[in-house]
Motif scaffolding. Structure first.
Motif, PDB file in Angstrom:
ATOM      1  N   LEU A 117       0.799  -1.220   0.000  1.00  0.00           N
ATOM      2  CA  LEU A 117       0.000   0.000   0.000  1.00  0.00           C
ATOM      3  C   LEU A 117       0.833   1.273   0.000  1.00  0.00           C
ATOM      4  O   LEU A 117       0.423   2.277  -0.550  1.00  0.00           O
ATOM      5  N   ALA A 122      -9.128  -1.281   7.414  1.00  0.00           N
ATOM      6  CA  ALA A 122      -8.374  -2.360   8.051  1.00  0.00           C
ATOM      7  C   ALA A 122      -7.045  -2.586   7.342  1.00  0.00           C
ATOM      8  O   ALA A 122      -6.000  -2.761   7.966  1.00  0.00           O
ATOM      9  N   LEU A 123      -7.100  -2.547   6.011  1.00  0.00           N
ATOM     10  CA  LEU A 123      -5.901  -2.764   5.212  1.00  0.00           C
ATOM     11  C   LEU A 123      -4.845  -1.707   5.537  1.00  0.00           C
ATOM     12  O   LEU A 123      -3.681  -2.009   5.773  1.00  0.00           O
ATOM     13  N   LEU A 124      -5.282  -0.447   5.574  1.00  0.00           N
ATOM     14  CA  LEU A 124      -4.341   0.638   5.838  1.00  0.00           C
ATOM     15  C   LEU A 124      -3.784   0.556   7.245  1.00  0.00           C
ATOM     16  O   LEU A 124      -2.608   0.822   7.474  1.00  0.00           O
ATOM     17  N   ALA A 134      -3.244  -2.007   8.919  1.00  0.00           N
ATOM     18  CA  ALA A 134      -2.397  -3.187   9.116  1.00  0.00           C
ATOM     19  C   ALA A 134      -0.970  -2.966   8.620  1.00  0.00           C
ATOM     20  O   ALA A 134      -0.087  -3.754   8.931  1.00  0.00           O
TER      21      ALA A 134
END
Lengths: 320, 328
Positions: A214, A252-254, A256
């Motif tokens: 990311l 959630a992705l960010l 993590a």
């Protein structure tokens, strides 16, 4: 006008079973993906393994023909082109692969690798081709004296430069970068990212930048699309997606991503439980709902994909 | 690190060479570092810098007919390098264990998860077959695998990448090790699964006094997990510092370059990433002098001639660079 328009793209792989090899099910690798790509722009496509991001890239190029949906290149439908027109159009759509070790033919030297697309599409004399190859090699940071060398003599970063030179050889408008920097060490990764950015500025290239990292995607992209189980769940400008993520999966992705600063303690991050479900048997409705911390009853129905702020698209029931 | 505390593991002048047809390659060239009880030490560097070979040398997992290992690895009053193979076998997997990078290839595909975990329990803890199986189920529960009593009888191919990594961790933890080498434990995993594994390792560490040597190239993971960091380049240690000092006050040009070449979430997009020019040197043809000098932006004449010696600022801070002086 967008250089590439993808509308409701689907790619289903049949699952065959039994003596008669009957199709019993489908893996919906890509299940209705739409976006556009403007000239000179980078669209990042992120998601975890198995979310279908690579299949999107391959279906656009028809390296694997899509099950449904249209892909328009400069207003022309790639799916309706005859073979010869499609072949010629491929000069404008190029791809750089993830693995610089398996995507270069070990039996060809660098000169041959880069010259192959030129020979394929243009009627040029040998010396003209040689000049062009030399120019391309210098442009991507290789020495033109290395034309006679074979891929195994190069490091990972240098091989990725060869792959870039090959993609540039036929003056494309769009390059699909499929995890183009993922296999590289950070210091080399930075070299390749900078090279891609310089080339974009110089040649007005449009990139579909497929990656799982990311931070890299934020750095290189103008707009970013987040995929989960074959669908885009959120698409926005890089700025608003990273500053103001709306979809719970994007959040959630960010959160993590480990921040390379020990003073920033990530105690509060959202840790998703469980794994990505199998695309063979995706959950009903919103495919993210079994892992979603905000899930409610409504999420058992599939949310629509809509624009809730200018240029901010999302598929989630939380935003009516 | 902690005043007065004796190190659990002390590596002194470790030198590992491989004999190949093209010549002898020295992958680890005089590495020293200590690991203290209960700490997480980050071992950082790019591919080929010797970080994994260091771990494999300590555990003596390299083929002795093709490698030469010099130096000392002191653990518990013993030099691991001089133990006979049987003594080493009793330590490996017991008091020192390892988590490998590839959960896909480092589990045995023809043994069930339970058999693999109970193997080391039966060897080190001298448990019976049944007791070991029960402990294996317990271990799977500790690493938060859902329905462990079912999973214990499954083969690795039925598990996802994150689950396999949990199984690896369960195996590494099963005999209550005092030291774990975790070699890129989260590299092959997606970020959301990586976050789960990091949280799991931290949670497990809180309950015991186990030390972890975290080998990784991911500076984000190091920043979040390690308390002290050793940076390696081309087989040598170039810098060591407590984690905050390393990230905010790096002294070696390589460390500085590495930190600046990672894009950071929310970082400035306009600026170009800092690139370290060139590539890691070929271990067969190492440059003369400091091995980083061909890529360094601050090279001086002496860097090309002589390899810099390690300068110690204090007990936790050292750097091998000609630019470093005692008072800076």
């Amino acid at each position: 006008m967008p250089v590439l328009e993808v509308e409701n793209l689907k790619k289903y792989y049949p699952v065959r079973k039994g003596f008669l090899q009957r199709t019993v099910n489908h893996v919906k690798a890509v299940d209705g993906v739409s976006f556009h790509l403007n000239p000179g722009e980078t669209l990042g496509l992120v998601g975890e393994s198995g979310c279908g991001k690579t299949t999107v890239g391959r279906s656009i190029l028809r390296l694997t023909p899509p099950t449904a949906g249209t892909v328009m290149f400069k207003g022309k439908d790639l799916g309706k082109m005859d073979r010869e027109t499609l072949r010629k159009t491929r000069t404008s759509l190029q791809i750089i692969f993830q693995d610089p070790f398996s995507s270069l033919n070990p039996r060809m030297n660098v000169g041959q690798i880069i010259a192959e697309p030129i020979k394929n599409f243009e009627d040029l004399s040998k010396s003209k081709i040689r000049q062009r190859v030399a120019k391309l090699m210098t442009r991507v940071g290789l020495r033109s004296a290395q034309t006679g060398r074979y891929p195994h003599e190069f490091s990972g970063g240098q091989r990725q430069r060869i792959g870039i030179a090959r993609a540039l050889a036929v003056n494309p408008d769009v390059i699909i970068c499929d995890e183009a920097v993922s296999a590289l060490d950070v210091s080399i990764q930075a070299q390749i990212i900078n090279l891609l950015r310089d080339l974009q500025e110089e040649m007005n290239l449009a990139y579909l930048f497929i990656a799982h990292d990311l931070s890299v995607v934020e750095h290189i992209s103008h707009r970013v699309a987040v995929m989960y189980l074959g669908r885009i769940v959120e698409l926005a400008s890089a700025r608003s997606l990273y500053k103001n993520p709306l979809h719970p999966y994007t959040k959630a992705l960010l959160s993590a991503v480990p921040i390379p600063d020990p003073l920033v303690k990530q105690e509060q991050n959202i840790v998703l439980s469980g794994d990505v479900p199998s695309p063979l048997d995706p959950p009903e409705g919103c495919t993210f709902h079994p892992r979603c911390p905000m899930a409610r009853d409504k999420c058992r129905t599939r949310p629509g994909y809509r624009e809730i702020e200018p240029d901010h698209w999302i598929a989630c029931h939380l935003y009516p | 690190m902690k005043a007065g505390m004796a190190p659990l593991l002390s590596i002194v002048g470790l030198k590992t060479s491989f004999h190949t047809l093209d010549g002898t390659i020295t992958a680890v060239n005089g590495v020293d570092f200590d690991v203290y009880p209960g700490e997480t030490l980050g071992l950082v560097g790019e591919s080929g810098c010797g970080k994994s070979v260091t771990a494999l040398s300590v555990l003596r997992l390299l083929n002795p007919s093709m490698t030469t290992i010099h130096g000392q690895v002191n653990f518990d009053g013993k030099n691991l390098l001089s133990l006979d193979p049987e003594e080493m076998r009793m330590i490996r997997g017991g008091t020192i264990s390892m988590i490998f990078q590839e959960p896909m290839t480092s589990l045995n595909p023809i043994l069930t998860v339970g058999e693999q975990i109970s193997e080391s329990l039966r060897l080190h803890e001298k448990l019976g077959r049944k007791k070991a199986w029960e402990k294996a189920i317990q271990m799977l529960e500790i690493v938060q695998i859902p329905s462990p009593e079912l999973r214990v009888g499954e083969y690795p191919h039925k598990l996802s990448g994150g689950m396999r990594q949990r199984v690896m961790i369960a195996m590494a933890l099963s005999c209550n090790p005092r030291l774990i080498f975790a070699d890129e434990p989260t590299t092959a995993l997606d970020v959301t699964i990586q976050a789960q594994i990091i949280r799991l390792l931290e949670h497990l560490k809180k309950g015991s006094n186990t030390s972890i040597v975290l080998i990784t190239h991911d500076l984000g993971v190091v920043a979040q997990m390690a308390s002290r960091v050793v940076v390696m380049y081309a087989g040598r240690v170039v810098e060591e510092a407590p984690v905050v000092e390393l990230f905010h006050d790096a002294r070696h040009p390589y460390t500085k370059g590495l930190l600046k070449s990672v894009p950071v979430l929310g970082g400035d997009k306009k600026t170009r990433l800092n690139e370290i020019p060139g590539i890691v040197p070929n271990l067969l043809h190492m440059p003369k002098g400091c091995s980083f000098h061909p890529r360094c932006s601050m090279t001086m004449d002496i860097c090309k001639k002589e390899s810099p010696s390690m300068i110690h600022f204090n007990k936790n801070r050292r750097v091998a660079c000609w630019l470093a002086t005692d008072d800076f």
